[in-house]
Design a protein around this motif. Structure first.
Motif, PDB file in Angstrom:
ATOM      1  N   ARG A  14      31.210  46.207  36.118  1.00  0.00           N
ATOM      2  CA  ARG A  14      32.352  45.348  36.453  1.00  0.00           C
ATOM      3  C   ARG A  14      31.926  43.914  36.734  1.00  0.00           C
ATOM      4  NH1 ARG A  14      36.656  46.249  41.353  1.00  0.00           N
ATOM      5  NH2 ARG A  14      38.332  45.005  40.449  1.00  0.00           N
ATOM      6  N   ALA A 105      37.896  32.395  44.778  1.00  0.00           N
ATOM      7  CA  ALA A 105      38.585  33.612  45.196  1.00  0.00           C
ATOM      8  C   ALA A 105      38.254  33.874  46.655  1.00  0.00           C
ATOM      9  CB  ALA A 105      38.153  34.792  44.337  1.00  0.00           C
ATOM     10  N   ASP A 109      35.993  41.133  45.736  1.00  0.00           N
ATOM     11  CA  ASP A 109      36.995  42.045  45.166  1.00  0.00           C
ATOM     12  C   ASP A 109      38.191  41.290  44.598  1.00  0.00           C
ATOM     13  OD1 ASP A 109      35.504  44.311  45.672  1.00  0.00           O
ATOM     14  OD2 ASP A 109      36.508  44.743  47.570  1.00  0.00           O
ATOM     15  N   ALA A 110      38.623  40.248  45.289  1.00  0.00           N
ATOM     16  CA  ALA A 110      39.742  39.441  44.793  1.00  0.00           C
ATOM     17  C   ALA A 110      39.375  38.765  43.477  1.00  0.00           C
ATOM     18  CB  ALA A 110      40.156  38.402  45.832  1.00  0.00           C
ATOM     19  N   ALA A 112      37.289  39.904  41.213  1.00  0.00           N
ATOM     20  CA  ALA A 112      37.321  40.940  40.184  1.00  0.00           C
ATOM     21  C   ALA A 112      38.746  41.308  39.802  1.00  0.00           C
ATOM     22  CB  ALA A 112      36.560  42.175  40.664  1.00  0.00           C
ATOM     23  N   ARG A 113      39.629  41.374  40.806  1.00  0.00           N
ATOM     24  CA  ARG A 113      41.037  41.689  40.504  1.00  0.00           C
ATOM     25  C   ARG A 113      41.682  40.588  39.672  1.00  0.00           C
ATOM     26  NH1 ARG A 113      40.941  43.402  45.859  1.00  0.00           N
ATOM     27  NH2 ARG A 113      42.024  41.548  46.555  1.00  0.00           N
ATOM     28  N   GLN A 114      41.343  39.331  39.954  1.00  0.00           N
ATOM     29  CA  GLN A 114      41.899  38.218  39.164  1.00  0.00           C
ATOM     30  C   GLN A 114      41.508  38.356  37.698  1.00  0.00           C
ATOM     31  OE1 GLN A 114      40.419  34.684  41.082  1.00  0.00           O
ATOM     32  NE2 GLN A 114      42.067  34.626  42.577  1.00  0.00           N
ATOM     33  N   ASP A 116      40.532  41.158  36.164  1.00  0.00           N
ATOM     34  CA  ASP A 116      41.175  42.355  35.624  1.00  0.00           C
ATOM     35  C   ASP A 116      42.620  42.091  35.228  1.00  0.00           C
ATOM     36  OD1 ASP A 116      38.834  43.794  35.962  1.00  0.00           O
ATOM     37  OD2 ASP A 116      39.506  44.796  37.804  1.00  0.00           O
ATOM     38  N   SER A 117      43.330  41.274  36.008  1.00  0.00           N
ATOM     39  CA  SER A 117      44.740  41.000  35.730  1.00  0.00           C
ATOM     40  C   SER A 117      44.915  40.071  34.536  1.00  0.00           C
ATOM     41  CB  SER A 117      45.421  40.393  36.967  1.00  0.00           C
ATOM     42  OG  SER A 117      44.961  39.074  37.197  1.00  0.00           O
ATOM     43  N   GLN A 118      43.867  39.354  34.159  1.00  0.00           N
ATOM     44  CA  GLN A 118      43.946  38.440  33.019  1.00  0.00           C
ATOM     45  C   GLN A 118      43.611  39.123  31.708  1.00  0.00           C
ATOM     46  OE1 GLN A 118      41.318  35.263  34.139  1.00  0.00           O
ATOM     47  NE2 GLN A 118      42.672  34.537  35.754  1.00  0.00           N
ATOM     48  N   ARG A 119      43.185  40.351  31.777  1.00  0.00           N
ATOM     49  CA  ARG A 119      42.821  41.083  30.537  1.00  0.00           C
ATOM     50  C   ARG A 119      43.982  41.766  29.925  1.00  0.00           C
ATOM     51  NH1 ARG A 119      36.947  43.614  32.031  1.00  0.00           N
ATOM     52  NH2 ARG A 119      36.013  41.648  32.402  1.00  0.00           N
TER      53      ARG A 119
END
Length: 119
Positions: A14, A105, A109-110, A112-114, A116-119
């Protein structure tokens, strides 16, 4: 400067996380530069520079972060700078206007979530 390790890395599929503790200035930035270069060669989906343990930083850190962002963008690799940021780091970003030019960020974790949400 103590013998304490300033830069550590954690690698997973990740994210390649480069964690910086203590003080980063012109005398200490080379270790961080090597870790960020290593991150770019890794197979992780993104790179995160974790500054949550950074108590002091100067323009050498800013230069490195901006250069790393450019290199990651050129390679198509997401890059983020994560906190929570200590007051000296927040002040450095604010005074220089760098916060407007870096993908910041609140936490690793935030970040990584950002991504992930852009994919």
């Amino acid at each position: 400067m103590s013998d304490e390790q300033l830069v550590t890395v954690r690698e997973s599929e990740r994210a390649f996380v480069v964690a910086v503790t203590g003080e980063i200035d012109v005398d200490a930035v080379n270790e961080l530069h090597e870790a960020v270069a290593r991150a770019l060669r890794a197979n992780a989906a993104m790179t995160v520079v974790d500054l949550s343990g950074t108590e002091f930083a100067d323009s050498s850190l800013l230069n490195l972060l901006l250069e790393a962002q450019q290199r990651h963008t050129a390679e198509g690799r997401p890059f983020a700078v994560a906190g929570p940021f200590r007051p000296a780091v927040t002040r450095l970003f604010r005074i220089t206007g760098t916060a407007d030019h870096l993908p910041l960020a609140e936490t690793v974790d935030a970040a990584a979530r950002q991504v992930d949400s852009q994919r």
